[in-house]
Scaffold this active site. Structure first.
Site, PDB file in Angstrom:
ATOM      1  N   LYS A   6      41.288 -16.280  20.550  1.00  0.00           N
ATOM      2  CA  LYS A   6      40.175 -15.833  19.490  1.00  0.00           C
ATOM      3  C   LYS A   6      39.489 -14.276  19.860  1.00  0.00           C
ATOM      4  O   LYS A   6      39.345 -14.239  20.992  1.00  0.00           O
ATOM      5  CB  LYS A   6      38.962 -16.857  19.593  1.00  0.00           C
ATOM      6  CG  LYS A   6      37.694 -16.787  18.620  1.00  0.00           C
ATOM      7  CD  LYS A   6      36.713 -18.017  18.704  1.00  0.00           C
ATOM      8  CE  LYS A   6      35.501 -17.858  17.881  1.00  0.00           C
ATOM      9  NZ  LYS A   6      34.461 -18.906  17.843  1.00  0.00           N
ATOM     10  N   SER A  16      31.774 -24.882  16.256  1.00  0.00           N
ATOM     11  CA  SER A  16      32.788 -23.911  15.953  1.00  0.00           C
ATOM     12  C   SER A  16      34.202 -24.299  16.295  1.00  0.00           C
ATOM     13  O   SER A  16      35.134 -23.350  16.009  1.00  0.00           O
ATOM     14  CB  SER A  16      32.437 -22.379  16.592  1.00  0.00           C
ATOM     15  OG  SER A  16      31.467 -21.988  15.749  1.00  0.00           O
ATOM     16  N   SER A  69      33.127 -21.323  13.459  1.00  0.00           N
ATOM     17  CA  SER A  69      33.607 -20.023  13.406  1.00  0.00           C
ATOM     18  C   SER A  69      35.048 -19.578  13.722  1.00  0.00           C
ATOM     19  O   SER A  69      35.386 -18.662  13.469  1.00  0.00           O
ATOM     20  CB  SER A  69      32.690 -19.113  14.221  1.00  0.00           C
ATOM     21  OG  SER A  69      32.775 -19.613  15.711  1.00  0.00           O
TER      22      SER A  69
END
Lengths: 492, 99
Positions: free
Chosen positions: A78, A182, A158
């Site tokens: 990420k 998330s 997210s």
């Protein structure tokens, strides 16, 4: 042989150790998948050369029979994790072009164990979002589509780049972070497994900070075993993060398959929401039945403050974000405005140009609730309600060992569907945010498809630092759900 | 509690965010929408409750007061300023702040 990228992380790990495949072959296969999947917009940066270099180094070790726990396994990271020498954007224009001179502890742990980095995954800006639409680099597209339709759906957020790339087999597994849901919400929307460990289990050092008392790193993976392998490598004490807890990291994989007989599964009645799709209610009932059939005892529990968790979150998280994001001033790193008259307007213009709409909104909320005259009414009150939510969970865990809930209030929705109403978007995290407020481990496991053919997940929440029991429960759920569906490949 | 346009202007200044005049009104409405939703917290009885400070019961770890080695250590000015928009001799350069 079958396509290498269809192997789970565990299968690939074993095939690499047995020298049936090389890391370079696996890496090249994933890079080819990534190249064909640009429509998904899952990656901000692809590090093909670095990946091949790391793969060759892994192959040299594997040839000699050496190597770490996941030697040669290609992963996606990420874009919130700082990676030395590789651009790290946090999905924001303000960090575009930022190249860290250091490596986050979690990613460093993965490289220590032999993993290969394929690139950096797209995400909501500063992890603020539930649909990936706040990313400066454009939304990620969910590999899953409605049966017979071609509308673009959100992969959740997210960690939408993480969930989409794992679901589309663009990497063997991915790192992610979870501040209010998330990891678990995107996992639920893409039929992947997402694990948010106990606060303090993974070091936050080198992860771009959003809300420091809530942020935790964890994996998104294809199945429960893969997520257990990932978490073991990611976790561990780190003196560089004062909230990192000094206790040994268990072998989570060893917990899989252990009997769940006699485990007490708590079912909180407050998680039954008005207007929740009947399919989610049904899936939850299925989950309860599966655990019962596996020998668990089902316990009705009550968490009356559940409905206040999101409002607490939307005070605490923006408050912490407003101070964490004060560092982006156009001086030390990141975007600096071209036009300004003095140092103050340089700050204000740089930040206005660099931050997106949702991030600015949260900075404003956070600044307001911390400002003189409002601190007690908002921030202090929220931290008191948070303490009561924490106590409520502690009491509930006197009666049960795990809590079973749906992961998200809906399946994947269309891009644009909720982006005009912040509060509607925030409600996505209604089932997940409580675990962040209380610091508890939580995980989403794929459990079924809705009538439109979209995946739905179930969530397990465990006691602090009892991820092993959570993994036991997750594995039992996975076995019973026997979820095998894959999205039809329309993107390659 | 709700905010008005002037409060939003003041908060934007505190937050060092340049908000154009025509955005103040819509931003005021957005913030009020969120604040109204948050206000349900007033229903919760928090008398005698200590505010949460940490979810994990642990003491703040202390270390020896010495310069660390590695990425958190000293003696690496080039790395510290590597990402700065403007530098000179390992210093950050900003517009003049003293008249």
């Amino acid at each position: 042989m079958t396509d290498i990228t269809d192997l789970t992380l565990a299968e690939l790990r074993d095939a690499l150790k047995a020298k049936k495949v090389s890391s370079l072959e696996a890496t090249d296969a994933y890079l080819a998948n990534i190249e064909k999947a640009t429509d998904l917009n899952a990656f901000v940066t692809v590090t093909a050369d670095k990946a091949r270099e790391m793969a060759k180094a892994s192959d040299a070790k594997l040839q000699k029979g050496d190597g770490g726990a996941i030697e040669g396994v290609p992963l996606g990271i990420k874009d919130l994790f700082c990676t030395e020498g590789v651009q790290t954007t946090a999905g924001s224009h303000i960090l575009e072009g930022f190249v860290p001179t250091y490596e986050s502890t979690v990613s460093a742990n993965l490289w220590r164990d032999g993993a290969v980095m394929l690139g950096k995954l797209n995400m909501d800006e500063f992890a603020m979002g539930s649909s990936n639409e706040t990313s400066y680099f454009g939304p990620v597209i969910n590999p899953w589509r409605v049966k017979g339709g071609n509308a673009k759906l959100t992969p959740g957020g997210s960690s939408g780049g993480s969930s989409a790339s794992v679901a589309a087999h663009l990497c063997a597994a991915a790192t992610a972070t979870d501040t209010g849901g998330s990891i678990r919400q995107p996992a639920s929307l893409t039929a992947t497994v997402g694990v948010k460990p106990t606060y303090g289990r993974c070091s936050r050092w080198g992860i771009v900070a959003f809300a420091s008392s809530l942020d935790q790193a964890g994996p998104i993976a294809r199945d429960v075993r893969d997520s257990a392998i990932m978490l073991r490598s990611m976790a561990g004490h780190d003196p560089k993060d004062s909230t990192s807890v000094d206790r040994p990291t268990p072998d989570y994989e060893a917990a899989l398959g252990q009997s769940v007989k006699g485990l007490r599964i708590g079912v909180p009645k407050e998680y039954r929401l008005d207007g929740m799709p009947a399919e989610i209610e049904k899936l939850w009932a299925d989950g309860i039945k599966w655990m019962k059939d596996a020998g668990c005892e089902i316990v009705d529990i009550s968490l009356p403050l559940t409905k206040y968790a999101l409002p607490v979150y939307y005070i605490v998280a923006p408050a912490e974000a407003s101070s964490n994001l004060a560092r982006y001033d156009g001086v030390r790193y990141g975007h600096r405005a071209k036009e300004f008259t003095d140092v103050q307007s340089m700050y204000a213009n740089s930040r206005a140009e660099g931050f997106g709409k949702e991030v600015q909104r949260r900075i404003m909320i956070g600044t307001y609730v911390l400002s003189a005259g409002y601190y007690d009414a908002y921030y202090l009150r929220a931290q008191k309600v948070r303490k009561r939510i924490f106590d409520e969970f502690s009491d509930a865990f006197g009666k049960c060992d795990l809590i079973l809930t749906p992961s998200a209030p809906s399946a994947a929705f269309a891009l644009g569907e909720k982006s005009n109403d912040p509060v509607q978007m925030y409600l996505n995290d209604v089932f997940t945010v409580t675990a962040n407020l209380a610091g508890l481990p939580g995980a989403s496991v794929p459990a079924g498809l809705d009538a439109k053919g979209l995946p739905l997940g179930l969530q397990l929440i465990a006691k602090p630092f009892d991820e092993e029991t959570m993994f036991k429960g997750m594995f039992a759920l996975e076995q019973a759900a026997n979820f095998k569906a894959r999205p039809e490949n329309w993107w390659a | 509690m709700s905010v008005d346009k002037e409060t939003v202007r003041k908060v934007a200044k505190l937050a060092r965010l340049a908000v154009p005049e025509d955005r103040l009104e819509p931003m005021t409405n957005e913030l009020n929408g969120i604040l109204k939703w948050i206000e349900q917290l007033n229903e919760v009885d928090v008398d005698g409750v200590d505010p949460m400070t940490s979810t994990v019961d642990m003491k703040l770890p202390m270390r020896e007061d010495v310069v660390q080695s590695g990425p958190t250590g000293g003696g690496q000015p080039d790395k510290v300023v590597a990402n700065a928009p403007r530098t000179e001799d390992s210093f950050f350069v900003v517009p003049k702040v003293v008249e």
